[in-house]
Scaffold this motif. Structure first.
Motif, PDB file in Angstrom:
ATOM      1  N   TRP A 153     -85.489  61.756  91.102  1.00 50.66           N
ATOM      2  CA  TRP A 153     -86.045  61.884  92.449  1.00 50.66           C
ATOM      3  C   TRP A 153     -87.570  61.989  92.392  1.00 50.66           C
ATOM      4  O   TRP A 153     -88.108  62.828  91.681  1.00 50.66           O
ATOM      5  CB  TRP A 153     -85.470  63.112  93.145  1.00 50.66           C
ATOM      6  CG  TRP A 153     -84.001  62.972  93.403  1.00 50.66           C
ATOM      7  CD1 TRP A 153     -82.986  63.367  92.590  1.00 50.66           C
ATOM      8  CD2 TRP A 153     -83.390  62.361  94.546  1.00 50.66           C
ATOM      9  NE1 TRP A 153     -81.767  63.043  93.144  1.00 50.66           N
ATOM     10  CE2 TRP A 153     -81.991  62.425  94.350  1.00 50.66           C
ATOM     11  CE3 TRP A 153     -83.890  61.771  95.708  1.00 50.66           C
ATOM     12  CZ2 TRP A 153     -81.091  61.919  95.283  1.00 50.66           C
ATOM     13  CZ3 TRP A 153     -82.987  61.269  96.630  1.00 50.66           C
ATOM     14  CH2 TRP A 153     -81.604  61.347  96.417  1.00 50.66           C
ATOM     15  N   ASN A 181     -86.726  62.338  99.594  1.00 46.89           N
ATOM     16  CA  ASN A 181     -86.174  61.135 100.226  1.00 46.89           C
ATOM     17  C   ASN A 181     -86.332  59.873  99.394  1.00 46.89           C
ATOM     18  O   ASN A 181     -85.967  58.791  99.860  1.00 46.89           O
ATOM     19  CB  ASN A 181     -86.819  60.915 101.598  1.00 46.89           C
ATOM     20  CG  ASN A 181     -86.458  62.010 102.575  1.00 46.89           C
ATOM     21  OD1 ASN A 181     -85.283  62.313 102.766  1.00 46.89           O
ATOM     22  ND2 ASN A 181     -87.465  62.628 103.178  1.00 46.89           N
ATOM     23  N   GLU A 182     -86.878  59.975  98.183  1.00 42.38           N
ATOM     24  CA  GLU A 182     -87.129  58.773  97.394  1.00 42.38           C
ATOM     25  C   GLU A 182     -86.543  58.919  95.987  1.00 42.38           C
ATOM     26  O   GLU A 182     -86.844  59.870  95.266  1.00 42.38           O
ATOM     27  CB  GLU A 182     -88.632  58.495  97.308  1.00 42.38           C
ATOM     28  CG  GLU A 182     -88.952  57.057  96.969  1.00 42.38           C
ATOM     29  CD  GLU A 182     -90.373  56.673  97.346  1.00 42.38           C
ATOM     30  OE1 GLU A 182     -90.706  55.491  97.244  1.00 42.38           O
ATOM     31  OE2 GLU A 182     -91.153  57.571  97.740  1.00 42.38           O
ATOM     32  N   TRP A 222     -85.644  57.013  92.218  1.00 38.58           N
ATOM     33  CA  TRP A 222     -86.027  55.925  91.322  1.00 38.58           C
ATOM     34  C   TRP A 222     -84.926  55.643  90.310  1.00 38.58           C
ATOM     35  O   TRP A 222     -84.132  56.516  89.964  1.00 38.58           O
ATOM     36  CB  TRP A 222     -87.350  56.208  90.604  1.00 38.58           C
ATOM     37  CG  TRP A 222     -87.307  57.342  89.611  1.00 38.58           C
ATOM     38  CD1 TRP A 222     -87.622  58.639  89.836  1.00 38.58           C
ATOM     39  CD2 TRP A 222     -86.921  57.259  88.222  1.00 38.58           C
ATOM     40  NE1 TRP A 222     -87.452  59.390  88.693  1.00 38.58           N
ATOM     41  CE2 TRP A 222     -87.027  58.569  87.682  1.00 38.58           C
ATOM     42  CE3 TRP A 222     -86.501  56.233  87.387  1.00 38.58           C
ATOM     43  CZ2 TRP A 222     -86.728  58.848  86.346  1.00 38.58           C
ATOM     44  CZ3 TRP A 222     -86.197  56.510  86.062  1.00 38.58           C
ATOM     45  CH2 TRP A 222     -86.319  57.808  85.553  1.00 38.58           C
ATOM     46  N   SER A 262     -87.362  51.823  93.292  1.00 37.45           N
ATOM     47  CA  SER A 262     -87.171  53.041  94.087  1.00 37.45           C
ATOM     48  C   SER A 262     -86.448  52.693  95.378  1.00 37.45           C
ATOM     49  O   SER A 262     -86.523  51.560  95.875  1.00 37.45           O
ATOM     50  CB  SER A 262     -88.513  53.719  94.386  1.00 37.45           C
ATOM     51  OG  SER A 262     -89.300  52.921  95.260  1.00 37.45           O
ATOM     52  N   TYR A 263     -85.751  53.693  95.923  1.00 37.48           N
ATOM     53  CA  TYR A 263     -85.035  53.546  97.194  1.00 37.48           C
ATOM     54  C   TYR A 263     -85.436  54.699  98.096  1.00 37.48           C
ATOM     55  O   TYR A 263     -85.401  55.863  97.677  1.00 37.48           O
ATOM     56  CB  TYR A 263     -83.519  53.552  96.969  1.00 37.48           C
ATOM     57  CG  TYR A 263     -82.722  53.441  98.245  1.00 37.48           C
ATOM     58  CD1 TYR A 263     -82.394  52.192  98.758  1.00 37.48           C
ATOM     59  CD2 TYR A 263     -82.325  54.576  98.942  1.00 37.48           C
ATOM     60  CE1 TYR A 263     -81.680  52.086  99.943  1.00 37.48           C
ATOM     61  CE2 TYR A 263     -81.609  54.479 100.127  1.00 37.48           C
ATOM     62  CZ  TYR A 263     -81.293  53.226 100.624  1.00 37.48           C
ATOM     63  OH  TYR A 263     -80.599  53.117 101.801  1.00 37.48           O
ATOM     64  N   HIS A 264     -85.832  54.372  99.338  1.00 36.24           N
ATOM     65  CA  HIS A 264     -86.243  55.393 100.305  1.00 36.24           C
ATOM     66  C   HIS A 264     -85.112  55.630 101.294  1.00 36.24           C
ATOM     67  O   HIS A 264     -84.652  54.714 101.982  1.00 36.24           O
ATOM     68  CB  HIS A 264     -87.507  54.961 101.041  1.00 36.24           C
ATOM     69  CG  HIS A 264     -88.157  56.077 101.787  1.00 36.24           C
ATOM     70  ND1 HIS A 264     -87.737  56.488 103.036  1.00 36.24           N
ATOM     71  CD2 HIS A 264     -89.188  56.892 101.458  1.00 36.24           C
ATOM     72  CE1 HIS A 264     -88.481  57.490 103.452  1.00 36.24           C
ATOM     73  NE2 HIS A 264     -89.373  57.761 102.503  1.00 36.24           N
ATOM     74  N   THR A 299     -95.972  54.787  93.652  1.00 37.41           N
ATOM     75  CA  THR A 299     -95.880  53.738  94.673  1.00 37.41           C
ATOM     76  C   THR A 299     -95.907  52.349  94.068  1.00 37.41           C
ATOM     77  O   THR A 299     -95.770  51.355  94.776  1.00 37.41           O
ATOM     78  CB  THR A 299     -97.037  53.878  95.663  1.00 37.41           C
ATOM     79  OG1 THR A 299     -98.285  53.899  94.928  1.00 37.41           O
ATOM     80  CG2 THR A 299     -96.919  55.146  96.480  1.00 37.41           C
TER      81      THR A 299
END
Length: 794
Positions: free
Chosen positions: A400, A404-405, A407, A420-422, A470
């Motif tokens: 994490w 909320n994100e 990897w 990554s997933y948001h 990012t």
């Protein structure tokens, strides 16, 4: 005259001393001695908890085993740790921090401790006979949750109150009247007692009345009991908010027969059996995921039968139309295993990694703890098998970035990269990309950066980078050519790393954590004076055009003075999925020295990263799917042609050798491509893949019962009639990896075929990786003699 004699004597002594200190000319006896003659390399880097001390294993005293050494940031001269320092060592990698990083947890000698970072004060939480493990902060960092045996407990940091969260029990205790019934005679006696003895009847009536009254009372909430029966409890963990407890119940296949390896040379004088592994085709077992909602006092079984593509048949089944027709009617769901569960830092989200039993699918699913429902985040499908750096059926690299994100690593692009997933937007972001691999990942303490090890510069190099979470441009932190195995200090101000080059073993370096920082060498004992006395070759990295147009990476050792007969030897590295045509010190250091010896004797030596090798992405990794001894062998055949065309090597004087997978390829080369290799040495070779283990083999060839075609075309024992050239087989008798049985079965096959150009050397005390210098020496003297006798014969 007397003075001249004295001077001459001194010169003679110096000459003799220099001669004795020189390694050249190389011999098998010299290079196969106990490796301590070469020098001592540091290993196992670990920072202390406070980040001011770096510990490592080292052996500059040439003792029987490595000792623990350390440096501090104030004194970077290595010193040997005392027994007390070794006992008190608390590695930073073992610490578990709270979200604010103001406290950390650790276990030592089975007990649990809590330390305040600011004051360095440590509190002992437990002192018990049963060990505690897997501590984490939970309940918004107000409690410590840990595991004792299988059960979970929560300790309140402020009050010290201890609460058991869940109890795992094998089976519920039977209540009165539910005890297991006895046989007919026992039941008759029981009935007779109650009928004729008033005191027994009276007491039973009172007990029954008491139980009935207890059952009528309002239920008080206690510790939730979970009954696991014959299954195993795995990966029990609590969500950060304390509401949910997830766990896996794993059913192991107990019916499969295990192998036995006889050990003949024993202290007792009797033959003793070593219990070995099962063979390919044996089920690893199955797992089911459960979630306990403590708020609702409810347990959910998490259903996986509706995963996207769960009924998809693998492509290889097209070779078995009858099976396709049968399965089309039933549409059975494939088996799956839950490999990892990951709750977000505050407990709002949970990601479950699920892998199909045939390892052709990996699903990352979002789990809603309140409903037990799964929803898809990412699916990776591979018709060969899921794999690559950071990706495993036992749990892949992931974590994490924030609440909320999430990897993770995936080979979706053909190379292992970072994604990554948001959860808020549902957006999936590619953080790294290119025809190279991310081979290691850690997240910085402030969760702003990833620290990556990649081979972006060159497939044969490893470097350390810092990448914003990012994505974008990564800063390269290491610069020395070769490989750098890096470990970041706890305060992230220093990087300690082991560095090596093709002809230079590993040494320890330290540098500031910034691009362009100058590294400081800490150790310098990896090469002894005797080792340095020889000019070890820096093998050329070359690329060889394969028949299908691919470029095969390889190491080439060229002789300064080629033998007039122009012989060559091709080495085949083991493991299959391993890299050896690179720019760092090889784990095959004995073979590296042997190749220098061969080059000194006029041989060309080629060492190829054939199809199936590591470091080159998904297509290279899976190039051997359903046909081992296919492209991996043809790459070596093409290598032999390349040597003849480019360097004038006599195509009738090329030998081949290797161990394990390398031994397998050697057999396949001699059996299926006669005349290509005049001589081959197959060391500890697999001769029949149906007799190897499940975890490795089933990925590549599926299993014998469902894909017999793959096993038939991949196993040397089926092609033994093709042997026309000279073969040497060497194998350890107590090999628990590739069993000696492999060679015994092939021996019988060669005898039945009437072959007489082969020989076997067995090593009674050796496992898969040889240990005794005498065994290494004997084996390589035989290999060298084989090549000398066959490849240089007039």
């Amino acid at each position: 005259m007397k003075k001249i004699c004295i001077v001459f004597s001194l010169l003679l002594v110096n000459f003799i001393a220099r001669s004795q200190a020189s390694l050249a000319p190389l011999t098998v006896e010299k290079i196969m001695k106990d490796p301590r003659w070469m020098g001592t390399q540091p290993s196992n880097l670990q920072w202390g908890a406070d980040g001011t001390t770096l510990y490592f294993d080292w052996n500059p005293e040439n003792a029987l085993a490595d000792s623990l050494y350390y440096i501090t940031m104030d004194n970077r001269v290595p010193r040997k740790a005392t027994p007390m320092q070794k006992k008190d060592l608390l590695p930073a990698r073992n610490l578990v921090y709270n979200h604010a990083r103001t406290q950390y947890l650790y276990t030592k000698e089975g007990d649990l401790y809590l330390t305040e970072v600011k004051t360095a004060q440590t509190k002992r939480i437990t002192q018990t006979a049963s060990p505690e493990s897997n501590p984490v902060f939970a309940y918004n960092d107000t409690k410590v949750v840990y595991q004792q045996n299988m059960d979970l407990f929560a300790w309140d940091i402020k009050t010290g109150e201890l609460q058991q969260l869940i109890s795992f029990q094998k089976a519920p205790a039977p209540s009165r009247g539910q005890e297991k019934k006895g046989n007919t005679q026992e039941e008759w006696l029981k009935k007779d007692q109650l009928e004729w003895l008033e005191v027994v009847k009276d007491r039973k009536q009172k007990q029954d009345a008491a139980e009935a009254y207890t059952k009528s009372l309002p239920k008080t909430r206690g510790v939730r009991s979970v009954y696991y029966g014959d299954r195993l409890v795995r990966n029990a963990q609590v969500s950060a908010d304390g509401r949910f407890i997830s766990y896996i119940l794993f059913s192991m296949d107990q019916s499969s027969k295990r192998t036995i390896i006889p050990n003949y040379v024993t202290e007792s004088g009797f033959t003793e059996d070593i219990n070995g592994r099962t063979k390919v085709g044996t089920s690893f077992g199955s797992s089911e995921l459960y979630v306990y909602d403590s708020q609702k006092d409810t347990v959910f079984t998490i259903k996986t039968d509706s995963l996207p593509g769960i009924t998809d048949l693998p492509d290889y089944t097209r070779d078995y139309p009858a099976k396709i027709e049968k399965d089309a009617k039933k549409k059975p769901s494939r088996g799956v295993n839950v490999s990892r569960i990951s709750w977000s830092p505050k407990g709002a989200h949970c990601v479950v990694e699920i892998v199909s039993a045939d390892n052709k699918d990996r699903w990352l699913m979002q789990l809603d703890g309140a409903s037990g429902r799964l929803s898809l985040l990412d699916r990776q499908r591979d018709e060969a098998w899921i794999g690559g750096p950071g990706i495993s059926s036992f749990g892949s690299n992931s974590g994490w970035i924030n609440e909320n994100e999430f990897w993770y690593q995936s080979e979706a692009s053909g190379y292992s990269h970072l994604y990554s997933y948001h959860f808020g937007s549902g957006k999936k972001t590619t953080l790294t990309h290119g025809n190279w691999e991310v081979q290691g990942v850690t997240l910085s303490a402030d969760r702003k950066y990833f620290y990556l090890t990649t081979n972006e510069v060159h497939a044969g190099e490893k470097h350390f980078y810092r990448l914003p979470v990012t994505g974008g441009k990564a800063d390269r932190l290491t610069t020395m050519e070769g490989a750098n195995q890096s470990v970041l200090s706890p305060n992230e101000k220093q990087i300690a790393y082991l560095h090596s080059y093709s002809n230079k073993p590993w040494e320890l370096y330290l540098q500031d954590n910034k691009a362009g920082a100058r590294p400081q060498q800490i150790t310098d004992k990896a090469q002894s004076e005797l080792f340095r006395s020889y000019s070890w070759r820096d093998p050329e990295l070359v690329q060889i055009h394969a028949a299908d147009g691919k470029l095969v990476p390889a190491r080439l050792y060229r002789p300064a003075n080629p033998d007039p007969s122009k012989p060559a030897v091709i080495f085949v590295h083991g493991a299959g999925y391993l890299q050896n045509a690179h720019k760092w010190w090889s784990s095959y250091f004995r073979e590296y020295m042997f190749h220098n010896l061969l080059a000194d004797q006029g041989y060309f030596v080629l060492d190829m990263d054939y199809r199936g090798s590591a470091g080159y992405g998904r297509d290279w990794r899976t190039g051997i799917y359903r046909h081992m001894g296919g492209k991996d062998l043809s790459d070596h055949v093409d290598g032999a042609k390349w040597l003849a065309e480019k360097y004038g090597v006599d195509p009738k004087r090329i030998g081949i050798y290797g161990g394990s997978y390398g031994g397998f390829i050697t057999l396949m080369g001699l059996f299926t491509s006669p005349g290509t290799f005049a001589a081959g040495a197959a060391l500890r070779p697999v001769t029949d893949w149906a007799h190897y283990n499940h975890g490795y083999t089933s990925n590549i060839l599926n299993s014998p019962a469902v894909d017999s075609i793959a096993y038939r075309r991949s196993s040397p024992i089926y092609f033994a009639e093709g042997l026309k050239d000279h073969l040497l087989i060497c194998h350890g008798v107590v090999d628990v990896n590739v069993h000696f049985q492999d060679v015994v079965r092939l021996n019988q096959r060669l005898i039945e075929l009437g072959k007489d150009n082969w020989q076997v050397a067995m090593y009674p005390v050796e496992d898969h990786g040889f240990v005794e210098p005498s065994s290494w020496t004997d084996e390589y003297k035989r290999i060298y003699r084989l090549f000398e006798d066959v490849l240089k014969k007039k």
